[in-house]
Design a protein around this motif. Sequence first.
Motif, mmCIF file in Angstrom:
data_model
loop_
_atom_site.group_PDB
_atom_site.id
_atom_site.type_symbol
_atom_site.label_atom_id
_atom_site.label_comp_id
_atom_site.label_asym_id
_atom_site.label_seq_id
_atom_site.Cartn_x
_atom_site.Cartn_y
_atom_site.Cartn_z
ATOM 1 N N LEU A 71 0.709 -1.570 -0.056
ATOM 2 C CA LEU A 71 0.040 -0.428 -0.164
ATOM 3 C C LEU A 71 0.913 1.469 -0.505
ATOM 4 C CD1 LEU A 71 -2.914 -1.100 2.474
ATOM 5 C CD2 LEU A 71 -2.991 -0.997 0.363
ATOM 6 N N LEU A 72 0.160 2.019 -0.657
ATOM 7 C CA LEU A 72 0.586 3.331 -0.612
ATOM 8 C C LEU A 72 0.086 4.943 -0.880
ATOM 9 C CD1 LEU A 72 3.666 4.925 -0.913
ATOM 10 C CD2 LEU A 72 3.654 4.828 -3.925
ATOM 11 N N SER A 73 -0.090 5.316 -0.583
ATOM 12 C CA SER A 73 -1.144 6.703 0.062
ATOM 13 C C SER A 73 -0.484 7.812 -0.066
ATOM 14 C CB SER A 73 -1.986 6.142 -0.014
ATOM 15 O OG SER A 73 -1.964 6.268 1.823
ATOM 16 N N ASP A 74 -1.284 9.017 0.508
ATOM 17 C CA ASP A 74 -0.972 10.161 -0.027
ATOM 18 C C ASP A 74 -2.267 10.412 1.187
ATOM 19 O OD1 ASP A 74 -3.493 10.377 -0.838
ATOM 20 O OD2 ASP A 74 -2.973 12.046 -2.648
ATOM 21 N N LEU A 75 -2.846 9.357 1.450
ATOM 22 C CA LEU A 75 -3.950 9.646 3.324
ATOM 23 C C LEU A 75 -3.385 10.120 4.181
ATOM 24 C CD1 LEU A 75 -5.834 6.647 1.509
ATOM 25 C CD2 LEU A 75 -6.926 8.949 1.183
ATOM 26 N N GLY A 76 -1.676 10.073 4.901
ATOM 27 C CA GLY A 76 -1.591 10.148 5.837
ATOM 28 C C GLY A 76 -1.568 8.878 6.994
ATOM 29 N N THR A 77 -1.110 8.949 8.120
ATOM 30 C CA THR A 77 -0.650 8.124 8.798
ATOM 31 C C THR A 77 -2.084 7.482 9.990
ATOM 32 O OG1 THR A 77 0.396 9.079 10.126
ATOM 33 C CG2 THR A 77 1.767 7.771 9.171
ATOM 34 N N ASN A 78 -3.079 8.776 10.300
ATOM 35 C CA ASN A 78 -3.811 8.846 10.674
ATOM 36 C C ASN A 78 -5.433 8.795 9.758
ATOM 37 O OD1 ASN A 78 -2.709 9.435 12.769
ATOM 38 N ND2 ASN A 78 -2.362 11.434 12.694
ATOM 39 N N HIS A 79 -5.101 8.511 9.168
ATOM 40 C CA HIS A 79 -6.743 8.297 8.428
ATOM 41 C C HIS A 79 -6.832 7.386 8.044
ATOM 42 C CE1 HIS A 79 -9.441 8.771 4.615
ATOM 43 N NE2 HIS A 79 -8.983 9.675 4.584
ATOM 44 N N PRO A 80 -8.663 6.684 9.194
ATOM 45 C CA PRO A 80 -9.260 5.559 8.685
ATOM 46 C C PRO A 80 -8.860 4.120 7.594
ATOM 47 C CG PRO A 80 -10.526 6.632 9.006
ATOM 48 C CD PRO A 80 -9.037 7.391 8.915
ATOM 49 N N ALA A 81 -9.385 5.254 6.326
ATOM 50 C CA ALA A 81 -8.723 4.366 5.298
ATOM 51 C C ALA A 81 -8.244 3.275 5.439
ATOM 52 C CB ALA A 81 -9.040 5.546 4.180
ATOM 53 N N ILE A 82 -6.807 3.467 6.158
ATOM 54 C CA ILE A 82 -5.728 2.586 5.893
ATOM 55 C C ILE A 82 -6.019 1.112 7.111
ATOM 56 C CG2 ILE A 82 -3.769 2.410 6.456
ATOM 57 C CD1 ILE A 82 -4.003 4.246 3.543
ATOM 58 N N SER A 83 -6.462 1.395 7.740
ATOM 59 C CA SER A 83 -7.053 0.001 8.478
ATOM 60 C C SER A 83 -7.842 -0.101 8.183
ATOM 61 C CB SER A 83 -7.350 0.484 9.680
ATOM 62 O OG SER A 83 -7.607 1.783 9.995
ATOM 63 N N ASN A 84 -8.893 0.193 7.224
ATOM 64 C CA ASN A 84 -9.887 0.260 6.719
ATOM 65 C C ASN A 84 -9.727 -0.959 5.519
ATOM 66 O OD1 ASN A 84 -11.893 1.435 8.791
ATOM 67 N ND2 ASN A 84 -12.327 2.883 7.062
ATOM 68 N N ALA A 85 -8.586 -0.863 4.796
ATOM 69 C CA ALA A 85 -8.196 -1.183 3.233
ATOM 70 C C ALA A 85 -8.069 -2.621 4.411
ATOM 71 C CB ALA A 85 -6.623 -0.149 2.906
ATOM 72 N N LYS A 86 -6.629 -2.436 4.917
ATOM 73 C CA LYS A 86 -6.279 -3.923 5.672
ATOM 74 C C LYS A 86 -6.632 -4.516 6.233
ATOM 75 C CE LYS A 86 -1.741 -1.256 7.014
ATOM 76 N NZ LYS A 86 -1.120 -0.914 8.033
ATOM 77 N N VAL A 87 -8.334 -4.172 6.745
ATOM 78 C CA VAL A 87 -8.789 -5.787 7.335
ATOM 79 C C VAL A 87 -9.681 -5.832 6.092
ATOM 80 C CG1 VAL A 87 -11.029 -5.367 8.462
ATOM 81 C CG2 VAL A 87 -9.306 -4.096 8.900
ATOM 82 N N MET A 88 -10.410 -5.252 5.065
ATOM 83 C CA MET A 88 -11.140 -5.888 3.873
ATOM 84 C C MET A 88 -9.795 -7.129 2.965
ATOM 85 S SD MET A 88 -12.562 -1.612 2.405
ATOM 86 C CE MET A 88 -13.509 -2.827 1.333
ATOM 87 N N HIS B 238 1.164 -4.455 -6.581
ATOM 88 C CA HIS B 238 0.834 -2.783 -5.785
ATOM 89 C C HIS B 238 0.046 -1.974 -5.917
ATOM 90 C CE1 HIS B 238 5.257 -4.724 -5.130
ATOM 91 N NE2 HIS B 238 4.964 -4.928 -6.301
ATOM 92 N N LEU B 239 -1.377 -1.670 -4.660
ATOM 93 C CA LEU B 239 -2.003 -0.690 -4.534
ATOM 94 C C LEU B 239 -1.755 0.804 -4.064
ATOM 95 C CD1 LEU B 239 -3.261 -3.305 -4.252
ATOM 96 C CD2 LEU B 239 -4.768 -1.747 -2.957
ATOM 97 N N LEU B 240 -2.031 2.047 -5.101
ATOM 98 C CA LEU B 240 -1.146 3.036 -5.160
ATOM 99 C C LEU B 240 -2.437 4.179 -4.991
ATOM 100 C CD1 LEU B 240 1.159 3.078 -8.443
ATOM 101 C CD2 LEU B 240 1.303 2.175 -5.910
ATOM 102 N N LEU B 241 -2.777 4.300 -3.912
ATOM 103 C CA LEU B 241 -3.425 5.192 -3.599
ATOM 104 C C LEU B 241 -3.685 6.469 -3.192
ATOM 105 C CD1 LEU B 241 -4.739 2.556 -1.143
ATOM 106 C CD2 LEU B 241 -5.977 2.706 -3.105
ATOM 107 N N VAL B 242 -3.416 7.026 -4.375
ATOM 108 C CA VAL B 242 -2.995 8.796 -4.368
ATOM 109 C C VAL B 242 -3.759 9.479 -5.558
ATOM 110 C CG1 VAL B 242 -0.471 10.298 -5.736
ATOM 111 C CG2 VAL B 242 0.060 7.828 -4.199
ATOM 112 N N ASP B 243 -4.326 10.689 -4.934
ATOM 113 C CA ASP B 243 -5.166 11.073 -5.255
ATOM 114 C C ASP B 243 -6.346 10.488 -6.011
ATOM 115 O OD1 ASP B 243 -6.407 13.214 -6.841
ATOM 116 O OD2 ASP B 243 -5.117 13.660 -7.839
#
Length: 288
Positions: free
Chosen positions: A31-48, A90-95
């Motif tokens: 996972l590579l993203s611009d969501l920041g380390t505090n965004h809940p989408a990161i943990s949600n993505a890992k769970v999914m 590799h998931l590129l979750l940027v913009d």
Amino acid sequence: MAQIKLFLTVGCTTIARTTSNFVPQIPVITLLSDLGTNHPAISNAKVMLTKHLADTMVVDVSHRITTYNLQQAAYLSQSAYQHFPVGSIHLLLVDVLSGERHRMLLCKVSDHYFLAPDNGVLSLAFGRQPNEVWLCREFSGTVSIAQWIGYANQVISVIHEDRDLNNYFSRFLIKEVAQIMMQKPIGARLDCTVLHIDRYGNIVIDFTKDRFDELIGDGPFSIKLPREEEITKVSDHYNDVPTGDLLCRFNSIGLLEIAINHGSATSAFEFDIATDKGINYSVITINF
């Protein structure tokens, strides 16, 4: 005779080795993203991802990409993917929600798979026009990160089951290729674009070792910096110069890096990156 397997650990990945093959034991998703380390989408993505794809290792490359910075995302993706096993996804979750049409693209490079939005990040990472690209989904209306990840799960399942991608997705030609400043010498001067500034304040520019050898070779050169500072020699290591001194070196993927030994080149020169639509336009000039 029973077959004996040896289990090795490479980084965080367990590898099974037999007398006849050497393949990843556990599928890897990064996972590579611009969501920041505090965004809940990161943990949600890992769970999914782990819920629907059993025995899968999910690895964080970085979630601290500067917001919407496609060029930085492309650089980090290009730097990181080669260290993972062949077949990794590799998931590129940027913009991700860029533009009016939200498309999900799948790109295959060197037997690695990249899932990314259709915003130019793939072209920046792998050249003007990647060869193997498929359109996986074009979303109608608004789409959330969770919906994007949910459909990515389906695409990853197709890849893991080793199905023919052409039976599920249509080939796609990337029409809107992200534009970056080209390295076109003006006389004996070359303007290079800043790709990335790391946490140590080192400045990475889009000037490769091959390009350096082609244009400069063993000849003289000078990298002009603020405060009348300049660099005239390529170092192999940071410690080739005294602590606090300026240097340039080629990094692990062959791009030129400007640094200060045990210091920050970015802070020393009050350097900042100018961006427009996710592309960097800050320039460092090399004379030769």
